[in-house]
Design an enzyme around this catalytic site. Structure first.
Site, PDB file in Angstrom:
ATOM      1  N   HIS A 148      60.509  -5.288  83.095  1.00 34.23           N
ATOM      2  CA  HIS A 148      59.802  -5.994  82.032  1.00 34.23           C
ATOM      3  C   HIS A 148      58.317  -5.995  82.329  1.00 34.23           C
ATOM      4  CE1 HIS A 148      63.242  -8.507  80.033  1.00 34.23           C
ATOM      5  NE2 HIS A 148      63.582  -7.253  80.223  1.00 34.23           N
ATOM      6  N   TYR A 207      59.342 -17.993  77.002  1.00 33.48           N
ATOM      7  CA  TYR A 207      59.168 -19.347  77.551  1.00 33.48           C
ATOM      8  C   TYR A 207      58.559 -20.180  76.420  1.00 33.48           C
ATOM      9  CZ  TYR A 207      59.629 -17.615  82.415  1.00 33.48           C
ATOM     10  OH  TYR A 207      60.079 -17.056  83.597  1.00 33.48           O
ATOM     11  N   PRO A 219      62.467 -24.049  88.834  1.00 37.09           N
ATOM     12  CA  PRO A 219      62.743 -22.664  88.438  1.00 37.09           C
ATOM     13  C   PRO A 219      61.719 -22.022  87.493  1.00 37.09           C
ATOM     14  CG  PRO A 219      64.269 -24.168  87.360  1.00 37.09           C
ATOM     15  CD  PRO A 219      63.508 -24.978  88.352  1.00 37.09           C
ATOM     16  N   LYS A 263      60.571 -18.196  90.860  1.00 39.55           N
ATOM     17  CA  LYS A 263      60.021 -17.895  92.188  1.00 39.55           C
ATOM     18  C   LYS A 263      60.961 -18.100  93.365  1.00 39.55           C
ATOM     19  CE  LYS A 263      56.489 -16.237  90.882  1.00 39.55           C
ATOM     20  NZ  LYS A 263      56.394 -14.816  91.069  1.00 39.55           N
ATOM     21  N   TYR A 286      52.979 -14.403  88.514  1.00 40.97           N
ATOM     22  CA  TYR A 286      54.352 -14.196  88.017  1.00 40.97           C
ATOM     23  C   TYR A 286      54.960 -12.934  88.626  1.00 40.97           C
ATOM     24  CZ  TYR A 286      58.263 -14.389  84.732  1.00 40.97           C
ATOM     25  OH  TYR A 286      59.514 -14.486  84.183  1.00 40.97           O
TER      26      TYR A 286
HETATM   27  P1  FAD Z   1      70.988 -19.932  99.138  1.00 41.26           P
HETATM   28  O1  FAD Z   1      71.138 -18.959  98.053  1.00 41.26           O
HETATM   29  O2  FAD Z   1      71.195 -21.385  98.847  1.00 41.26           O
HETATM   30  O3  FAD Z   1      71.978 -19.487 100.310  1.00 41.26           O
HETATM   31  C1  FAD Z   1      72.300 -20.318 101.394  1.00 41.26           C
HETATM   32  C2  FAD Z   1      73.693 -19.970 101.880  1.00 41.26           C
HETATM   33  O4  FAD Z   1      74.002 -20.741 103.028  1.00 41.26           O
HETATM   34  C3  FAD Z   1      74.769 -20.304 100.838  1.00 41.26           C
HETATM   35  O5  FAD Z   1      75.595 -19.183 100.632  1.00 41.26           O
HETATM   36  C4  FAD Z   1      75.512 -21.487 101.437  1.00 41.26           C
HETATM   37  O6  FAD Z   1      76.858 -21.520 101.034  1.00 41.26           O
HETATM   38  C5  FAD Z   1      75.336 -21.218 102.918  1.00 41.26           C
HETATM   39  N1  FAD Z   1      75.471 -22.408 103.771  1.00 41.26           N
HETATM   40  C6  FAD Z   1      75.057 -23.671 103.528  1.00 41.26           C
HETATM   41  N2  FAD Z   1      75.348 -24.484 104.542  1.00 41.26           N
HETATM   42  C7  FAD Z   1      75.968 -23.716 105.482  1.00 41.26           C
HETATM   43  C8  FAD Z   1      76.520 -23.994 106.755  1.00 41.26           C
HETATM   44  N3  FAD Z   1      76.505 -25.215 107.258  1.00 41.26           N
HETATM   45  N4  FAD Z   1      77.076 -22.971 107.449  1.00 41.26           N
HETATM   46  C9  FAD Z   1      77.111 -21.718 106.935  1.00 41.26           C
HETATM   47  N5  FAD Z   1      76.602 -21.407 105.720  1.00 41.26           N
HETATM   48  C10 FAD Z   1      76.034 -22.390 105.000  1.00 41.26           C
HETATM   49  N6  FAD Z   1      65.648 -19.458  91.249  1.00 41.26           N
HETATM   50  C11 FAD Z   1      65.055 -18.774  90.295  1.00 41.26           C
HETATM   51  O7  FAD Z   1      64.103 -18.055  90.603  1.00 41.26           O
HETATM   52  N7  FAD Z   1      65.529 -18.847  88.989  1.00 41.26           N
HETATM   53  C12 FAD Z   1      66.643 -19.594  88.661  1.00 41.26           C
HETATM   54  O8  FAD Z   1      67.063 -19.626  87.507  1.00 41.26           O
HETATM   55  C13 FAD Z   1      67.278 -20.330  89.657  1.00 41.26           C
HETATM   56  N8  FAD Z   1      68.363 -21.085  89.377  1.00 41.26           N
HETATM   57  C14 FAD Z   1      68.944 -21.802  90.399  1.00 41.26           C
HETATM   58  C15 FAD Z   1      70.057 -22.601  90.118  1.00 41.26           C
HETATM   59  C16 FAD Z   1      70.642 -23.351  91.157  1.00 41.26           C
HETATM   60  C17 FAD Z   1      71.866 -24.218  90.852  1.00 41.26           C
HETATM   61  C18 FAD Z   1      70.106 -23.315  92.457  1.00 41.26           C
HETATM   62  C19 FAD Z   1      70.715 -24.141  93.587  1.00 41.26           C
HETATM   63  C20 FAD Z   1      69.009 -22.501  92.720  1.00 41.26           C
HETATM   64  C21 FAD Z   1      68.413 -21.742  91.693  1.00 41.26           C
HETATM   65  N9  FAD Z   1      67.308 -20.914  91.933  1.00 41.26           N
HETATM   66  C22 FAD Z   1      66.735 -20.226  90.963  1.00 41.26           C
HETATM   67  C23 FAD Z   1      66.744 -20.767  93.239  1.00 41.26           C
HETATM   68  C24 FAD Z   1      67.272 -19.528  93.935  1.00 41.26           C
HETATM   69  O9  FAD Z   1      68.593 -19.292  93.554  1.00 41.26           O
HETATM   70  C25 FAD Z   1      67.155 -19.797  95.427  1.00 41.26           C
HETATM   71  O10 FAD Z   1      65.778 -19.919  95.723  1.00 41.26           O
HETATM   72  C26 FAD Z   1      67.793 -18.727  96.298  1.00 41.26           C
HETATM   73  O11 FAD Z   1      69.196 -18.780  96.169  1.00 41.26           O
HETATM   74  C27 FAD Z   1      67.398 -18.908  97.752  1.00 41.26           C
HETATM   75  O12 FAD Z   1      68.168 -18.097  98.565  1.00 41.26           O
HETATM   76  P2  FAD Z   1      68.583 -18.563 100.022  1.00 41.26           P
HETATM   77  O13 FAD Z   1      69.338 -17.427 100.594  1.00 41.26           O
HETATM   78  O14 FAD Z   1      67.403 -19.088 100.738  1.00 41.26           O
HETATM   79  O15 FAD Z   1      69.533 -19.838  99.807  1.00 41.26           O
HETATM   80  C1  DHB Z   2      65.483 -16.790  84.819  1.00 41.79           C
HETATM   81  C2  DHB Z   2      65.281 -17.928  85.553  1.00 41.79           C
HETATM   82  C3  DHB Z   2      64.006 -18.439  85.663  1.00 41.79           C
HETATM   83  O1  DHB Z   2      63.787 -19.537  86.391  1.00 41.79           O
HETATM   84  C4  DHB Z   2      62.938 -17.848  85.022  1.00 41.79           C
HETATM   85  O2  DHB Z   2      61.709 -18.405  85.121  1.00 41.79           O
HETATM   86  C5  DHB Z   2      63.148 -16.708  84.299  1.00 41.79           C
HETATM   87  C6  DHB Z   2      64.436 -16.181  84.200  1.00 41.79           C
HETATM   88  C7  DHB Z   2      66.848 -16.242  84.696  1.00 41.79           C
HETATM   89  O3  DHB Z   2      67.777 -16.856  85.227  1.00 41.79           O
HETATM   90  O4  DHB Z   2      67.020 -15.186  84.081  1.00 41.79           O
END
Ligand code: FAD
Ligand code: DHB
Length: 389
Positions: free
Chosen positions: A72, A201, A292, A296, A382
């Site tokens: 995009h 948005y 969100p 980021k 962005y």
């Molecule tokens: P995570 O993806 O949280 O991974 C951490 C992992 O550690 C998980 O698999 C968990 O099960 C595991 N874990 C936890 N505790 C333990 C333990 N004690 N022992 C072993 N394993 C463990 N970001 C966006 O940019 N856009 C979005 O739309 C968006 N939507 C989101 C919706 C939700 C519900 C959430 C929670 C987050 C969202 N985010 C979004 C943020 C984005 O998904 C996260 O920033 C991203 O997942 C970060 O990755 P990570 O690997 O650091 O953490």
């Molecule tokens: C999506 C999530 C976001 O937080 C955003 O700013 C744009 C797109 C998505 O889930 O596609």
């Protein structure tokens, strides 16, 4: 068991770090408390910065991304009666890619298992020990119920906001900042072709709305709701009519379709510093959370991983601790820049009901969509600032 790097958490951060380290010949073991199916099905982020895509492609993970990802070159910003496009390449020379976190995680798990690397799902009672020595270890109970001790040189806490790694750091050595927003996002996934070519948005006095997508046949949409709202109170019909109302524009129609996933996510900013304690290094959501708006969270996790991969690569190749000593300060500079951008996008696009603030939002949206200088600021943040800036 012994390895060089013990990684707690098989989210995008832990899995990508394990993959990058393996490519440099550094051995790791990943432990995850959920099942593979659960981790692969979790619907979260959807937009990848150019630097995130480049990292995945350079690491040999580009095949599905090239086939299923959608480049995009801009986004639409909207408020009642107005929809304006912000172009990215002309403002900063970069783009973003729509490619779901579920797809990224699927690719990473497949690559790790195909390489015969260690990845243990459904572990329990994970705990970290001896972090202030150069012989730390991770204890856990494996899926078969057998207690395990994983000795290592370095522990990486990639276990997200609710994990065990960050709370292991003594409170006296840690500083945290938190902002809870009075908004939440109701997100849906729907089997319907996107009604837009690029993300929309939209600010509306009834609340923010957004149109994103996952593929040419799957749409992802969000609505600002009160954090106390319950999914059960939002029927599919109510969601579609609220989305249509908030994104209405003359000559444009929102197509609806079957909803396949529905959830409410609270919004907060959180930063924990330092991102290191002895031989423990924190990456991704384990150290910081952004709201969100601006997509980021996942990209910031990948930026941490890129830095830590370089730092651990240097440590294991030469014994030098220069980059691991610099890791926390370097990562936190980007964390705060991104925290500001996400806060700014959230503040500009959500509705608080305060009449003065709403006028400021409309003024800001008008400025960002009419001034090249302001549009360039949005575009470069962005699409993701270069690593190390
Ligand atoms: P995570 O993806 O949280 O991974 C951490 C992992 O550690 C998980 O698999 C968990 O099960 C595991 N874990 C936890 N505790 C333990 C333990 N004690 N022992 C072993 N394993 C463990 N970001 C966006 O940019 N856009 C979005 O739309 C968006 N939507 C989101 C919706 C939700 C519900 C959430 C929670 C987050 C969202 N985010 C979004 C943020 C984005 O998904 C996260 O920033 C991203 O997942 C970060 O990755 P990570 O690997 O650091 O953490
Ligand atoms: C999506 C999530 C976001 O937080 C955003 O700013 C744009 C797109 C998505 O889930 O596609």
């Amino acid at each position: 068991m012994r390895t060089q790097v013990a990684i707690v958490g098989a989210g995008p951060a832990g899995l990508l770090l394990a993959h990058l380290l393996a490519r440099r010949g550094v051995e790791s073991v990943v432990v995850e408390n959920r099942s593979r199916e659960y981790v692969q099905a979790r619907i979260r982020a959807g937009v990848l910065e150019q630097g995130t895509v480049d990292t995945l492609v350079d690491a040999g993970l580009g095949a599905n991304l090239a086939r299923e990802g959608m480049r995009h070159d801009g986004i639409h910003l909207q408020w009642p009666g107005e929809r304006h496009r912000i172009d990215f390449p002309s403002h900063c020379g970069r783009s973003v890619w729509v490619y779901g976190q579920t797809q990224v995680v699927r690719d990473l798990i497949a690559a790790r298992l195909a390489d015969g690397q260690q990845l243990h799902f459904e572990v329990s009672r994970t705990s970290l020990h001896d972090l202030e020595t150069d012989r730390p270890c991770v204890r856990y109970v494996d899926a078969a119920g057998t207690p395990q001790v994983l000795e290592c040189d370095v522990v990486v806490g990639a276990d997200g906001f609710h994990g065990v790694s960050r709370p292991t750091v003594p409170a006296a050595l840690q500083r945290t900042w938190q902002r809870d927003y009075p908004y939440a996002w109701l997100g849906i996934l729907a089997d319907v072709a996107p009604s837009t070519d690029e993300l929309i948005y939209a600010w509306h006095p009834r609340g923010f709305a957004m149109h994103s997508m996952r593929s040419p046949t799957v749409s992802r949409l969000y609505l600002q709701v009160d954090p106390t709202e319950r999914v059960a109170d939002w029927s599919d019909d109510r969601i579609w009519s609220e989305l249509a109302l908030r994104m209405a524009l003359d000559g444009w129609t929102l197509q609806d379709g079957p909803v396949t996933d529905k959830g409410i996510t609270p919004m907060r900013s959180f930063v924990s510093s330092p991102m290191r304690h002895g031989r423990l290094f924190l990456v991704g959501d384990a150290a910081h959370i952004v709201p969100p708006t601006g997509a980021k969270g996942l990209n910031l996790a990948v930026a941490d991983v890129r830095l830590l991969d370089l730092a651990l690569g240097e440590l294991f190749a030469t014994g030098s601790e220069g980059l691991i000593d610099a890791y926390s300060d370097t990562a936190l500079r980007r964390v705060w820049r991104t925290t500001h951008f996400s806060w700014w996008m959230t503040t500009m696009l959500h509705s608080s009901g305060d009449e003065f603030d709403e006028e400021l939002r409309i003024a800001q949206l008008g400025y960002v969509t009419s001034s090249d200088a302001a549009a360039a600021g949005l575009a470069e943040n962005y699409t993701g600032l270069p690593l190390g800036t």
